[in-house]
Write a protein that holds these residues in place. Sequence first.
Motif, PDB file in Angstrom:
ATOM      1  N   VAL A  44       9.190   7.525 -14.002  1.00 19.34           N
ATOM      2  CA  VAL A  44       9.901   8.550 -13.186  1.00 19.34           C
ATOM      3  C   VAL A  44      10.872   9.096 -14.122  1.00 19.34           C
ATOM      4  O   VAL A  44      11.166  10.383 -14.384  1.00 19.34           O
ATOM      5  CB  VAL A  44      10.563   7.859 -11.963  1.00 19.34           C
ATOM      6  CG1 VAL A  44      11.726   9.212 -11.472  1.00 19.34           C
ATOM      7  CG2 VAL A  44       9.585   7.707 -10.788  1.00 19.34           C
ATOM      8  N   ALA A  45      11.584   8.161 -15.174  1.00 23.28           N
ATOM      9  CA  ALA A  45      12.757   8.731 -15.902  1.00 23.28           C
ATOM     10  C   ALA A  45      12.140   9.405 -17.045  1.00 23.28           C
ATOM     11  O   ALA A  45      12.807  10.436 -17.415  1.00 23.28           O
ATOM     12  CB  ALA A  45      13.221   7.295 -16.579  1.00 23.28           C
ATOM     13  N   ALA A  93      -0.248   3.235  -9.548  1.00 21.11           N
ATOM     14  CA  ALA A  93       0.797   2.661  -8.941  1.00 21.11           C
ATOM     15  C   ALA A  93       0.939   2.952  -7.599  1.00 21.11           C
ATOM     16  O   ALA A  93      -0.079   3.669  -6.934  1.00 21.11           O
ATOM     17  CB  ALA A  93       2.141   3.299  -9.512  1.00 21.11           C
ATOM     18  N   PHE A  94       1.692   2.545  -6.878  1.00 24.30           N
ATOM     19  CA  PHE A  94       1.973   2.779  -5.449  1.00 24.30           C
ATOM     20  C   PHE A  94       3.677   3.287  -5.142  1.00 24.30           C
ATOM     21  O   PHE A  94       4.396   2.528  -5.381  1.00 24.30           O
ATOM     22  CB  PHE A  94       1.651   1.717  -4.495  1.00 24.30           C
ATOM     23  CG  PHE A  94       1.824   1.868  -3.163  1.00 24.30           C
ATOM     24  CD1 PHE A  94       0.772   2.614  -2.587  1.00 24.30           C
ATOM     25  CD2 PHE A  94       2.819   1.517  -2.566  1.00 24.30           C
ATOM     26  CE1 PHE A  94       0.734   3.051  -1.299  1.00 24.30           C
ATOM     27  CE2 PHE A  94       2.990   2.002  -0.986  1.00 24.30           C
ATOM     28  CZ  PHE A  94       2.103   2.740  -0.470  1.00 24.30           C
ATOM     29  N   ARG A 135      10.826  12.880 -15.252  1.00 27.66           N
ATOM     30  CA  ARG A 135      11.445  13.604 -14.292  1.00 27.66           C
ATOM     31  C   ARG A 135      12.047  15.151 -14.592  1.00 27.66           C
ATOM     32  O   ARG A 135      11.938  15.890 -13.876  1.00 27.66           O
ATOM     33  CB  ARG A 135      12.682  12.927 -14.195  1.00 27.66           C
ATOM     34  CG  ARG A 135      13.506  13.390 -12.965  1.00 27.66           C
ATOM     35  CD  ARG A 135      14.925  12.495 -12.433  1.00 27.66           C
ATOM     36  NE  ARG A 135      15.229  11.848 -13.836  1.00 27.66           N
ATOM     37  CZ  ARG A 135      16.336  10.916 -13.783  1.00 27.66           C
ATOM     38  NH1 ARG A 135      16.491  10.380 -12.953  1.00 27.66           N
ATOM     39  NH2 ARG A 135      16.811  10.506 -14.990  1.00 27.66           N
ATOM     40  N   ILE A 139       7.003   9.240  -4.076  1.00 29.87           N
ATOM     41  CA  ILE A 139       7.090  10.006  -5.373  1.00 29.87           C
ATOM     42  C   ILE A 139       5.641  10.817  -5.448  1.00 29.87           C
ATOM     43  O   ILE A 139       5.911  11.884  -5.823  1.00 29.87           O
ATOM     44  CB  ILE A 139       7.040   9.235  -6.646  1.00 29.87           C
ATOM     45  CG1 ILE A 139       8.601   8.424  -6.608  1.00 29.87           C
ATOM     46  CG2 ILE A 139       6.968  10.051  -7.923  1.00 29.87           C
ATOM     47  CD1 ILE A 139       8.645   7.511  -7.559  1.00 29.87           C
ATOM     48  N   ILE A 160      -1.040  -1.048 -14.516  1.00 28.70           N
ATOM     49  CA  ILE A 160      -0.228  -0.739 -13.398  1.00 28.70           C
ATOM     50  C   ILE A 160       1.198  -0.159 -14.178  1.00 28.70           C
ATOM     51  O   ILE A 160       1.690  -0.619 -15.258  1.00 28.70           O
ATOM     52  CB  ILE A 160       0.287  -1.915 -12.767  1.00 28.70           C
ATOM     53  CG1 ILE A 160      -1.051  -2.395 -11.948  1.00 28.70           C
ATOM     54  CG2 ILE A 160       1.425  -1.713 -11.899  1.00 28.70           C
ATOM     55  CD1 ILE A 160      -0.599  -3.590 -11.185  1.00 28.70           C
ATOM     56  N   ILE A 161       1.585   1.014 -13.697  1.00 26.98           N
ATOM     57  CA  ILE A 161       2.630   1.897 -14.289  1.00 26.98           C
ATOM     58  C   ILE A 161       4.063   1.240 -14.052  1.00 26.98           C
ATOM     59  O   ILE A 161       4.064   0.803 -12.766  1.00 26.98           O
ATOM     60  CB  ILE A 161       2.453   3.176 -13.662  1.00 26.98           C
ATOM     61  CG1 ILE A 161       1.077   4.077 -14.359  1.00 26.98           C
ATOM     62  CG2 ILE A 161       3.712   4.109 -14.207  1.00 26.98           C
ATOM     63  CD1 ILE A 161       1.014   5.270 -13.802  1.00 26.98           C
ATOM     64  N   ASP A 162       4.799   1.103 -14.873  1.00 28.29           N
ATOM     65  CA  ASP A 162       6.222   1.039 -14.497  1.00 28.29           C
ATOM     66  C   ASP A 162       6.884   2.164 -13.955  1.00 28.29           C
ATOM     67  O   ASP A 162       7.158   3.059 -14.680  1.00 28.29           O
ATOM     68  CB  ASP A 162       7.014   0.482 -15.924  1.00 28.29           C
ATOM     69  CG  ASP A 162       8.436   0.240 -15.613  1.00 28.29           C
ATOM     70  OD1 ASP A 162       8.911   0.688 -14.661  1.00 28.29           O
ATOM     71  OD2 ASP A 162       8.905  -0.287 -16.523  1.00 28.29           O
ATOM     72  N   VAL A 163       6.924   2.212 -12.673  1.00 26.67           N
ATOM     73  CA  VAL A 163       7.274   3.481 -12.007  1.00 26.67           C
ATOM     74  C   VAL A 163       8.690   3.885 -12.247  1.00 26.67           C
ATOM     75  O   VAL A 163       8.783   5.294 -12.461  1.00 26.67           O
ATOM     76  CB  VAL A 163       7.164   3.258 -10.531  1.00 26.67           C
ATOM     77  CG1 VAL A 163       7.549   4.351  -9.732  1.00 26.67           C
ATOM     78  CG2 VAL A 163       5.736   2.839  -9.937  1.00 26.67           C
ATOM     79  N   ALA A 164       9.835   3.052 -12.370  1.00 21.12           N
ATOM     80  CA  ALA A 164      10.956   3.509 -12.634  1.00 21.12           C
ATOM     81  C   ALA A 164      11.132   4.307 -14.243  1.00 21.12           C
ATOM     82  O   ALA A 164      11.517   5.268 -14.298  1.00 21.12           O
ATOM     83  CB  ALA A 164      11.896   2.303 -12.744  1.00 21.12           C
ATOM     84  N   LYS A 165      10.550   3.469 -15.115  1.00 18.30           N
ATOM     85  CA  LYS A 165      10.333   4.182 -16.274  1.00 18.30           C
ATOM     86  C   LYS A 165       9.547   5.559 -16.530  1.00 18.30           C
ATOM     87  O   LYS A 165       9.813   6.338 -17.038  1.00 18.30           O
ATOM     88  CB  LYS A 165       9.628   3.232 -17.524  1.00 18.30           C
ATOM     89  CG  LYS A 165      10.022   3.561 -18.835  1.00 18.30           C
ATOM     90  CD  LYS A 165       9.216   2.349 -19.833  1.00 18.30           C
ATOM     91  CE  LYS A 165       9.528   2.505 -21.126  1.00 18.30           C
ATOM     92  NZ  LYS A 165       8.718   1.571 -22.013  1.00 18.30           N
TER      93      LYS A 165
END
Lengths: 336, 274
Positions: free
Chosen positions: A9-10, A60-61, A13, A65, A2-7
Amino acid sequence: MIIDVAKFVAQEREVWRELEAILQRMENDPYRRMTLPEARRFHFLYEKTSADLARLSTFAFSPEICGYLESLVGRAHGEIHESREGGRSRSFRRWFFSGFPNAFRRHLRAFALSLAIMLTGAGFGAAALRFDPDARDVLLPFDLPHETPGERVAREETAKKDRLGGQHSTFSAFLMTHNIRVSLLTLALGMTAGLGTALLLFYNGIILGAVAADYVLAGQTKFLLGWLLPHGSIEIPAILVAGQAGFVLGAALLGWRSRAPLRARLRSISQDLLTLISGLGLMLVWAGVVEAFFSQFHEPILPYELKITFGLIELALLSLYLGWAGRPRLDAPLPP
Amino acid sequence: MLLSRHNTLRVHTPEGITFSLLLASPLTRFLACAVDLGCIIVLTSALAYLTRGLGLLNADLALAAELAGYFVISVGYGMFTEWYWRGQTIGKRLLRLRVVDAQGLKLNFNQIALRNLLRCIDMVPGFYAVGGAICLCTRYSQRLGDIAAGTIVIRTPVLSAPDLDQLATDKWNSLREYPHLSARLRQRVSPRTASLTVEAIMRRQDLEPAQRVALFRDLASYFKEITPFPPEATEGVSDEQYVRNVADILFHKFCGVGNVVPATRGGGGGTERC
């Protein structure tokens, strides 16, 4: 996984932003050509973003995004995989002397069919008027049934004032817009597999044949030619070109002699359809001007011989133009 | 036979990626068309006003200009706006619709021109009767002009940055005290379940109270079943808070207890640890 979405994206980006900026530039200036390094970078960014979308969708969900990335990938996909020519602006001169006549010749069979149907309609209209004079009121358009050809010729030739009352420009604009609308409908009826186009051409042929027969039978052939040839020598071929375009569209829908899917068939003819419709639009603008400012003047103001000669010259020039303009020269060097 | 209709068009790229486009419904398209009709009326009225001035000099020329102008506006409005705004007219912009190529390729001018020129057959006998009927019958809600031009009309909803802050919790997450169990939990939860958990948290404010309690109770029971944590970690923690703690563990990696760095705001919000 499962991906750490916030990381995620950072981290990614900047890639997405760069791709978005390139896409925005391309959309703002569609004619700009990329350099090779720019194209490579664009392709890299597209593949990177595609991979990000795949990862994000799988591991991820994040619908927002994913939606954003889908829109980026969708736009970039359109730019990268587009293989049609189109879009590049061509000079009017090149379109006029090469594009239109070549498109016309590419679909000569459709034009022949268009001509055959209109001539059949004309024959039917002439025969109907010849063998059933009572049908005159039904067959003739406008206010033509209200007087005999002889009466009309006498009225026109003795007229003391301008029949159009100085409204030539208005009449010209009306003719242009009306004829272009009819032509567009003739083209659009190609979507009925060409049946609607054929009916419209046949109907126009009936009217033309009936009017011609009415004047010829009344011994007013010279007036008829002087009246119709100056504008008709351009206007009637323009309607036939509209029919040609309609049949091209109909044939693409039916898919005769083609194994390509419907979308591919329609895609392959879209440029030619547009060229044909633009060409006939130009022809109808000319015909509208001639009809309003030239055809409506009769003897003694304008001799019929002059009008007939003018019409024949137009027809000859149009035939030469559509038949020969833009043909590749035999001695032209082969492209590298 | 009516073809089965879809509300999305899925495009598969050669890179193996699939993206979807939301199709516009015939009703929304009709509303956009009504707005555009209003724009055409306004433009032609403005033209009539302008040509009235020209009429003082030459009435014939003024009327001719009005006739030609009306024709150009009525035929060219859609073409010009869709070309200028890359697939959007004023009506489509207001209702967030866009014309795109049916294969996800670049929309070119030929397609825009063709779909607008063929509008005349979609409009017969009036009020887009033919176009509307065809639109209802075709798989991707295409009118005849769209079919000929190879275009579709899609919805382009506003894409806002996801509010990942909702996943993070300011409260102490007791589950973090057990990194080996947290790792096991991450291993055992499928992406699909993780997605469901995020959805539940994101939409929790929209749920009826009873449904909200039931949903989070079921989710919490499931997570407790697949990875039991010691009672001291779950004692006094409500089902909803437990699920939020689980989401926090699923979507944020940790190096170990107490190894949480101060939160930094990322593009999508949220906290960054390790």
